[in-house]
Design a protein around this motif. Structure first.
Motif, PDB file in Angstrom:
ATOM      1  N   UNK A  75       0.786  -1.233   0.000  1.00 54.77           N
ATOM      2  CA  UNK A  75       0.000   0.000   0.000  1.00 54.77           C
ATOM      3  C   UNK A  75       0.822   1.289   0.000  1.00 54.77           C
ATOM      4  N   UNK A  76       1.839   1.441   0.862  1.00 53.63           N
ATOM      5  CA  UNK A  76       2.550   2.737   0.891  1.00 53.63           C
ATOM      6  C   UNK A  76       3.558   2.932  -0.243  1.00 53.63           C
ATOM      7  N   UNK A  77       3.760   1.928  -1.069  1.00 52.48           N
ATOM      8  CA  UNK A  77       4.773   2.020  -2.120  1.00 52.48           C
ATOM      9  C   UNK A  77       4.217   2.795  -3.316  1.00 52.48           C
ATOM     10  N   UNK A  78       4.947   3.837  -3.727  1.00 53.84           N
ATOM     11  CA  UNK A  78       4.563   4.617  -4.909  1.00 53.84           C
ATOM     12  C   UNK A  78       5.340   4.200  -6.144  1.00 53.84           C
ATOM     13  N   UNK A  79       6.519   3.667  -5.936  1.00 55.83           N
ATOM     14  CA  UNK A  79       7.336   3.260  -7.068  1.00 55.83           C
ATOM     15  C   UNK A  79       8.362   2.227  -6.649  1.00 55.83           C
ATOM     16  N   UNK A  80       8.622   1.282  -7.536  1.00 54.92           N
ATOM     17  CA  UNK A  80       9.647   0.267  -7.304  1.00 54.92           C
ATOM     18  C   UNK A  80      10.376   0.046  -8.618  1.00 54.92           C
ATOM     19  N   UNK A  81      11.666   0.348  -8.623  1.00 54.19           N
ATOM     20  CA  UNK A  81      12.470   0.133  -9.827  1.00 54.19           C
ATOM     21  C   UNK A  81      13.541  -0.907  -9.528  1.00 54.19           C
ATOM     22  N   UNK A  82      13.876  -1.679 -10.543  1.00 55.79           N
ATOM     23  CA  UNK A  82      14.860  -2.749 -10.428  1.00 55.79           C
ATOM     24  C   UNK A  82      16.031  -2.470 -11.350  1.00 55.79           C
ATOM     25  N   UNK A  83      17.221  -2.860 -10.908  1.00 52.06           N
ATOM     26  CA  UNK A  83      18.410  -2.703 -11.754  1.00 52.06           C
ATOM     27  C   UNK A  83      19.415  -3.798 -11.428  1.00 52.06           C
ATOM     28  N   UNK A  84      20.425  -3.909 -12.271  1.00 54.04           N
ATOM     29  CA  UNK A  84      21.546  -4.834 -12.072  1.00 54.04           C
ATOM     30  C   UNK A  84      21.105  -6.274 -11.819  1.00 54.04           C
ATOM     31  N   UNK A  85      20.038  -6.719 -12.487  1.00 54.93           N
ATOM     32  CA  UNK A  85      19.525  -8.071 -12.246  1.00 54.93           C
ATOM     33  C   UNK A  85      20.379  -9.128 -12.934  1.00 54.93           C
ATOM     34  N   UNK A  86      20.629 -10.193 -12.189  1.00 56.82           N
ATOM     35  CA  UNK A  86      21.339 -11.370 -12.684  1.00 56.82           C
ATOM     36  C   UNK A  86      20.437 -12.575 -12.443  1.00 56.82           C
ATOM     37  N   UNK A  87      20.389 -13.490 -13.412  1.00 59.51           N
ATOM     38  CA  UNK A  87      19.524 -14.667 -13.317  1.00 59.51           C
ATOM     39  C   UNK A  87      20.369 -15.925 -13.443  1.00 59.51           C
ATOM     40  N   UNK A  88      20.113 -16.876 -12.541  1.00 60.37           N
ATOM     41  CA  UNK A  88      20.718 -18.205 -12.619  1.00 60.37           C
ATOM     42  C   UNK A  88      19.581 -19.214 -12.629  1.00 60.37           C
ATOM     43  N   UNK A  89      19.483 -20.002 -13.692  1.00 58.50           N
ATOM     44  CA  UNK A  89      18.443 -21.018 -13.814  1.00 58.50           C
ATOM     45  C   UNK A  89      19.034 -22.362 -13.425  1.00 58.50           C
ATOM     46  N   UNK A  90      18.355 -23.040 -12.504  1.00 61.95           N
ATOM     47  CA  UNK A  90      18.789 -24.352 -12.011  1.00 61.95           C
ATOM     48  C   UNK A  90      17.593 -25.300 -12.079  1.00 61.95           C
TER      49      UNK A  90
END
Length: 140
Positions: A75-90
């Motif tokens: 509820x109190x969140x106005x914005x959420x940004x993501x960066x520098x994402x790394x993915x490992x699939x197992x």
């Protein structure tokens, strides 16, 4: 001749696996972006559909919450940004790490911005990827 055929088959299988993993990574990153967008837009139904029913979430403040408690946290969140994402699939699981920047208003109405490192564990179910565990640690 048989060695050549086996070699070609192994090369084709490895190329196919590489394309499959790239598709998985793209789909996983899309899930992460959809979750951030759902937080930003207060789209609770979308947000809840991204998490497994038994998801475990550790907030940046260290609070352990369930999927059902997530809607109050959003509820109190106005914005959420993501960066520098790394993915490992197992196999049927994937681990995503990155940085999230959250903006919003606290209980007293004061604006805040927090930056955290996050780790999400996703599980492949019924052909889709869903967040089953999430943890965020504030960056000082």
């Amino acid at each position: 001749m048989i060695k050549r055929i086996v070699c070609i088959m192994l090369m084709a299988a490895s190329v196919n696996a590489a394309f499959s993993q790239n598709d998985d990574k793209a789909n996983i990153l899309a899930v992460e972006r959809n979750a951030a967008d759902a937080f930003s837009k207060h789209s609770i139904a979308t947000l809840l559909s991204i998490f497994t029913d038994d998801a475990t979430i550790i907030t940046p403040s260290g609070e352990l919450i369930t999927k059902q408690q997530l809607q109050q946290r959003a509820q109190p969140i106005n914005g959420l940004t993501l960066s520098d994402m790394q993915v490992k699939v197992k196999g049927v699981f994937a681990v995503v790490t990155g940085i999230q920047t959250e903006t919003g208003k606290d209980a007293s109405g004061m604006a805040y911005t927090t930056k955290s490192h996050f780790t999400d564990v996703l599980e492949r179910k019924n052909g889709g990827w869903f967040i089953t565990a999430s943890q965020a640690t504030p960056v000082q």
